[in-house]
Scaffold this active site. Structure first.
Site, PDB file in Angstrom:
ATOM      1  N   GLU A  75       1.026  -1.671  -7.485  1.00  0.00           N
ATOM      2  CA  GLU A  75       2.081  -2.613  -7.080  1.00  0.00           C
ATOM      3  C   GLU A  75       2.245  -2.636  -5.570  1.00  0.00           C
ATOM      4  O   GLU A  75       2.426  -1.600  -4.935  1.00  0.00           O
ATOM      5  CB  GLU A  75       3.409  -2.186  -7.727  1.00  0.00           C
ATOM      6  CG  GLU A  75       4.598  -3.008  -7.266  1.00  0.00           C
ATOM      7  CD  GLU A  75       5.892  -2.657  -8.002  1.00  0.00           C
ATOM      8  OE1 GLU A  75       6.035  -1.503  -8.448  1.00  0.00           O
ATOM      9  OE2 GLU A  75       6.750  -3.544  -8.119  1.00  0.00           O
ATOM     10  N   TYR A 120      -2.123  -0.221 -19.887  1.00  0.00           N
ATOM     11  CA  TYR A 120      -1.529   0.971 -20.519  1.00  0.00           C
ATOM     12  C   TYR A 120      -2.175   1.144 -21.888  1.00  0.00           C
ATOM     13  O   TYR A 120      -2.001   0.296 -22.763  1.00  0.00           O
ATOM     14  CB  TYR A 120      -0.010   0.794 -20.643  1.00  0.00           C
ATOM     15  CG  TYR A 120       0.607   0.270 -19.363  1.00  0.00           C
ATOM     16  CD1 TYR A 120       1.014   1.143 -18.361  1.00  0.00           C
ATOM     17  CD2 TYR A 120       0.722  -1.112 -19.143  1.00  0.00           C
ATOM     18  CE1 TYR A 120       1.553   0.649 -17.170  1.00  0.00           C
ATOM     19  CE2 TYR A 120       1.258  -1.607 -17.963  1.00  0.00           C
ATOM     20  CZ  TYR A 120       1.670  -0.729 -16.973  1.00  0.00           C
ATOM     21  OH  TYR A 120       2.185  -1.224 -15.799  1.00  0.00           O
ATOM     22  N   HIS A 151       9.162   2.499 -18.566  1.00  0.00           N
ATOM     23  CA  HIS A 151      10.324   2.914 -17.767  1.00  0.00           C
ATOM     24  C   HIS A 151      10.551   4.428 -17.832  1.00  0.00           C
ATOM     25  O   HIS A 151      11.679   4.906 -17.749  1.00  0.00           O
ATOM     26  CB  HIS A 151      11.585   2.170 -18.223  1.00  0.00           C
ATOM     27  CG  HIS A 151      11.540   0.705 -17.915  1.00  0.00           C
ATOM     28  ND1 HIS A 151      12.369  -0.216 -18.501  1.00  0.00           N
ATOM     29  CD2 HIS A 151      10.742  -0.001 -17.063  1.00  0.00           C
ATOM     30  CE1 HIS A 151      12.087  -1.427 -18.031  1.00  0.00           C
ATOM     31  NE2 HIS A 151      11.102  -1.322 -17.166  1.00  0.00           N
ATOM     32  N   GLU A 179       2.073  -6.695  -9.298  1.00  0.00           N
ATOM     33  CA  GLU A 179       1.989  -5.399  -9.968  1.00  0.00           C
ATOM     34  C   GLU A 179       1.367  -5.445 -11.368  1.00  0.00           C
ATOM     35  O   GLU A 179       2.030  -5.116 -12.354  1.00  0.00           O
ATOM     36  CB  GLU A 179       3.372  -4.762 -10.039  1.00  0.00           C
ATOM     37  CG  GLU A 179       4.486  -5.655 -10.583  1.00  0.00           C
ATOM     38  CD  GLU A 179       5.815  -4.910 -10.676  1.00  0.00           C
ATOM     39  OE1 GLU A 179       5.849  -3.829 -11.287  1.00  0.00           O
ATOM     40  OE2 GLU A 179       6.828  -5.406 -10.144  1.00  0.00           O
ATOM     41  N   ASP A 227      36.574  14.048  -9.710  1.00  0.00           N
ATOM     42  CA  ASP A 227      36.784  13.388  -8.423  1.00  0.00           C
ATOM     43  C   ASP A 227      35.484  13.254  -7.613  1.00  0.00           C
ATOM     44  O   ASP A 227      35.500  13.051  -6.406  1.00  0.00           O
ATOM     45  CB  ASP A 227      37.863  14.111  -7.604  1.00  0.00           C
ATOM     46  CG  ASP A 227      37.522  15.570  -7.399  1.00  0.00           C
ATOM     47  OD1 ASP A 227      36.537  16.033  -8.004  1.00  0.00           O
ATOM     48  OD2 ASP A 227      38.232  16.241  -6.629  1.00  0.00           O
ATOM     49  N   HIS A 243       8.014  -9.871  -9.342  1.00  0.00           N
ATOM     50  CA  HIS A 243       9.403 -10.363  -9.274  1.00  0.00           C
ATOM     51  C   HIS A 243       9.750 -10.544  -7.801  1.00  0.00           C
ATOM     52  O   HIS A 243       9.097  -9.979  -6.924  1.00  0.00           O
ATOM     53  CB  HIS A 243      10.355  -9.360  -9.937  1.00  0.00           C
ATOM     54  CG  HIS A 243      10.141  -7.933  -9.490  1.00  0.00           C
ATOM     55  ND1 HIS A 243      10.683  -7.426  -8.335  1.00  0.00           N
ATOM     56  CD2 HIS A 243       9.403  -6.917 -10.017  1.00  0.00           C
ATOM     57  CE1 HIS A 243      10.316  -6.162  -8.192  1.00  0.00           C
ATOM     58  NE2 HIS A 243       9.518  -5.823  -9.190  1.00  0.00           N
ATOM     59  N   ASP A 299       5.873   5.025  -9.473  1.00  0.00           N
ATOM     60  CA  ASP A 299       6.516   3.776  -9.059  1.00  0.00           C
ATOM     61  C   ASP A 299       7.768   4.192  -8.299  1.00  0.00           C
ATOM     62  O   ASP A 299       8.752   4.650  -8.903  1.00  0.00           O
ATOM     63  CB  ASP A 299       6.861   2.947 -10.306  1.00  0.00           C
ATOM     64  CG  ASP A 299       7.414   1.568  -9.966  1.00  0.00           C
ATOM     65  OD1 ASP A 299       7.837   1.354  -8.813  1.00  0.00           O
ATOM     66  OD2 ASP A 299       7.438   0.715 -10.875  1.00  0.00           O
ATOM     67  N   HIS A 321       3.767  -6.638 -19.540  1.00  0.00           N
ATOM     68  CA  HIS A 321       4.813  -7.112 -18.613  1.00  0.00           C
ATOM     69  C   HIS A 321       4.237  -8.180 -17.686  1.00  0.00           C
ATOM     70  O   HIS A 321       3.045  -8.456 -17.708  1.00  0.00           O
ATOM     71  CB  HIS A 321       5.419  -5.952 -17.822  1.00  0.00           C
ATOM     72  CG  HIS A 321       4.461  -5.187 -16.958  1.00  0.00           C
ATOM     73  ND1 HIS A 321       3.997  -5.646 -15.750  1.00  0.00           N
ATOM     74  CD2 HIS A 321       3.875  -3.964 -17.132  1.00  0.00           C
ATOM     75  CE1 HIS A 321       3.193  -4.737 -15.211  1.00  0.00           C
ATOM     76  NE2 HIS A 321       3.090  -3.722 -16.036  1.00  0.00           N
ATOM     77  N   ARG A 353      -0.834   1.273 -13.041  1.00  0.00           N
ATOM     78  CA  ARG A 353      -0.223   0.093 -12.437  1.00  0.00           C
ATOM     79  C   ARG A 353      -0.442   0.196 -10.941  1.00  0.00           C
ATOM     80  O   ARG A 353      -0.416   1.308 -10.385  1.00  0.00           O
ATOM     81  CB  ARG A 353       1.284   0.008 -12.757  1.00  0.00           C
ATOM     82  CG  ARG A 353       1.960  -1.209 -12.124  1.00  0.00           C
ATOM     83  CD  ARG A 353       3.363  -1.529 -12.705  1.00  0.00           C
ATOM     84  NE  ARG A 353       4.339  -0.482 -12.507  1.00  0.00           N
ATOM     85  CZ  ARG A 353       4.745   0.364 -13.449  1.00  0.00           C
ATOM     86  NH1 ARG A 353       4.259   0.267 -14.684  1.00  0.00           N
ATOM     87  NH2 ARG A 353       5.639   1.290 -13.187  1.00  0.00           N
ATOM     88  N   ASP A 411       9.083  -1.499  -3.122  1.00  0.00           N
ATOM     89  CA  ASP A 411       8.775  -1.238  -4.534  1.00  0.00           C
ATOM     90  C   ASP A 411       7.263  -1.106  -4.661  1.00  0.00           C
ATOM     91  O   ASP A 411       6.549  -2.106  -4.679  1.00  0.00           O
ATOM     92  CB  ASP A 411       9.317  -2.429  -5.363  1.00  0.00           C
ATOM     93  CG  ASP A 411       9.085  -2.256  -6.858  1.00  0.00           C
ATOM     94  OD1 ASP A 411       8.635  -1.182  -7.277  1.00  0.00           O
ATOM     95  OD2 ASP A 411       9.364  -3.225  -7.589  1.00  0.00           O
ATOM     96  N   HIS A 431      14.879  -6.183  -8.069  1.00  0.00           N
ATOM     97  CA  HIS A 431      14.590  -7.437  -8.783  1.00  0.00           C
ATOM     98  C   HIS A 431      15.537  -8.448  -8.161  1.00  0.00           C
ATOM     99  O   HIS A 431      16.687  -8.579  -8.563  1.00  0.00           O
ATOM    100  CB  HIS A 431      14.824  -7.294 -10.290  1.00  0.00           C
ATOM    101  CG  HIS A 431      13.853  -6.353 -10.930  1.00  0.00           C
ATOM    102  ND1 HIS A 431      13.888  -6.010 -12.253  1.00  0.00           N
ATOM    103  CD2 HIS A 431      12.777  -5.680 -10.427  1.00  0.00           C
ATOM    104  CE1 HIS A 431      12.900  -5.165 -12.529  1.00  0.00           C
ATOM    105  NE2 HIS A 431      12.223  -4.947 -11.435  1.00  0.00           N
TER     106      HIS A 431
HETATM  107  N1  GLY Z   1      10.237  -0.506  -9.934  1.00  0.00           N
HETATM  108  C1  GLY Z   1      10.684  -1.605 -10.661  1.00  0.00           C
HETATM  109  C2  GLY Z   1       9.642  -2.598 -10.857  1.00  0.00           C
HETATM  110  O1  GLY Z   1       8.513  -2.350 -10.534  1.00  0.00           O
HETATM  111  O2  GLY Z   1       9.888  -3.690 -11.272  1.00  0.00           O
HETATM  112 MN    MN Z   2       8.325  -4.060  -9.211  1.00  0.00          MN
HETATM  113 MN    MN Z   3       7.948  -0.838  -9.151  1.00  0.00          MN
END
Ligand code: GLY
Ligand code: MN
Ligand code: MN
Length: 454
Positions: free
Chosen positions: A415, A396, A250, A392, A37, A361, A267, A357, A413, A278, A368
């Site tokens: 961002e 790597y 991830h 971003e 529950d 976004h 991140d 990547h 990274r 973000d 996203h």
């Molecule tokens: N934290 C998700 C992204 O950077 O897209």
């Molecule tokens: Mn992002």
């Molecule tokens: Mn991010």
């Protein structure tokens, strides 16, 4: 939650205008059970919330386009949980239809128990149905049931909608351009997340010598900073990745010990009244970049700064990505991580060993966020004032034979969240420290500027 009646009424009016004749059904998200529950923290559906500002579960928004021939104006109807003193003792306050109608500005409101009774009546004789078919099986079955009831009334002269259109497409277009009200929330969300990143750098600097320092202990600093400034939740699962973990895009186990010679990639962003921030920052656990770490960091930073410069109205969506990629690839060639000319490496895609990547976004209610990246001819979307997006780029470097050893296990990274303005852009997350000099100074002495902008 901030309720801004006029803002939400205006959004509904815009959608109703786009719909013309027809009925829209927009349910909120269901509560999700974690075990027995216990529930997961509740998060409303973004489309529903965008049009209502109403955060309670078990709610549905119905919009009915007006009919000028019958002199009927368009209307918005909310179905929500009834007032229930017994349940409120256990679970807390709920508006009930009466208060929800006045406080959130609906034309009508009913209890959620009345939904199955009233919906066939409301759907009958509507020319079009606006509904997100396929998004949720449970709702699909329920809506199909109502449609079948309406179809069975054909002999009574009642018709079912001739077409079902995806209501999300209309809302997506609206959600893409942020209003001043949304921009203000996004600035505040960005400021809280920026402050949390600055705090985390100091936390690492202050605690490294004292004790074993774990990734999750740094994650806890984010949660502390988010909640103490009123954010309701992290906007997504935080990535706190020391050393080689940063090369897993991830990674979110967040359970490794931090090592002094490594970089730490974080991140993490928060959600404030529904709006996400973000941010990614990467910094040396020791407070000082090694020479190879600094080389790659400055390369990524230069790529990011160049990409941000390219966030301008009139540029297309992919321009910042292309700009970042050019800077990154040239750097990878200079550092002998890629072989060939700039054109050759871009053409062969060999850079994807290190940058796999895209550069950003849309950002908004969803991290996203809603909205197309291409138009229906297949051309990239054109950036416009009011768009909000992330920038971003990263790099790597996993251990490999073709890679000089001093670069192994460096993952970086950087961002930021960027608003397109009429004359260029505004970096919403500008308070998060990011140059080599500022990071090293902040970790050595603490930054003079750690206050939240009001
Ligand atoms: N934290 C998700 C992204 O950077 O897209
Ligand atoms: Mn992002
Ligand atoms: Mn991010």
């Amino acid at each position: 939650m901030t309720v801004n009646l006029k803002e939400f009424q205006h959004r509904r009016a815009l959608l109703l205008r786009q719909m013309g004749a027809g009925i829209a059904i927009i349910p909120t998200a269901a509560e999700a059970i974690r075990n027995r529950d216990s529930h997961y923290p509740y998060r409303f559906d973004s489309y529903f919330y965008y049009l209502t500002g109403f955060a309670e579960p078990e709610s549905v928004l119905i919009l009915i386009g007006g009919d000028v021939t019958k002199n009927e104006p368009p209307k918005s109807i909310l179905f929500c949980r009834d007032k229930d003193i017994e349940r409120e003792i256990w679970d807390g306050f709920r508006y009930g239809p009466e208060a929800a109608q006045t406080q959130f500005g609906f034309d009508e409101a009913y209890t959620i128990q009345q939904l199955d009774v009233l919906m066939p009546e409301l759907i009958g004789n509507q020319a079009q149905l606006f509904y997100s078919l396929g998004a949720d099986q449970h709702w699909d079955a329920r809506v199909t049931g109502w449609l079948n009831i309406v179809k069975n009334k054909a002999r009574m002269g009642i018709s079912a909608p001739q077409s079902i259109l995806d209501v999300r497409q209309l809302i997506d277009t609206q959600r893409l351009i942020k209003t001043p009200f949304e921009i203000d929330l996004m600035r505040r969300s960005a400021n809280i997340a920026a402050s949390a990143h600055n705090r985390a750098m100091r936390f690492v600097a202050d605690n490294l010598a004292k004790a074993t320092l774990m990734e999750y202990a740094v994650e806890a600093e984010f949660l502390h900073e988010f909640y103490r400034h009123g954010a309701q939740a992290p906007a997504y699962t935080s990535i706190v990745a020391g050393g080689a973990n940063a090369c897993t895009l991830h990674y979110n186990a967040n359970n490794a010990e931090l090592k002094k010679g490594d970089l730490l990639l974080i991140d993490a962003g928060c959600e404030l009244d529904g709006y996400a921030s973000d941010i990614t920052r990467t910094f040396p656990v020791s407070g000082k970049f090694s020479a190879p770490q600094r080389d790659l960091y400055e390369l990524v930073l230069n790529a990011q700064l160049a990409a941000i410069e390219a966030v301008n109205p009139g540029n297309h969506w992919n321009t910042p990505h292309e700009v970042a990629l050019n800077v990154l690839v040239q750097g990878l060639i200079d550092f002998k991580l890629c072989k060939g000319s700039l054109e050759e490496v871009l053409e062969s895609g060999s850079y994807r060993q290190f940058y796999m990547h895209r550069t950003g976004h849309w950002l908004g209610l969803d991290v996203h966020d809603a909205g197309e990246y291409k138009d229906n001819k297949g051309d990239w979307a054109i950036l416009e004032a009011g768009h909000t997006l992330t920038v971003e780029p990263g790099c790597y470097v996993r251990p490999a034979e073709n890679v000089p050893e001093h670069f192994w296990n460096i993952g970086i990274r950087i961002e930021d969240d960027v608003l397109v303005t009429a004359s260029g852009n505004e970096v919403l997350t500008k308070n998060a420290i990011k140059t080599v000099a500022d990071i090293e100074a902040h970790m050595a002495h603490g930054a003079p500027e750690m206050r939240l902008a009001s």
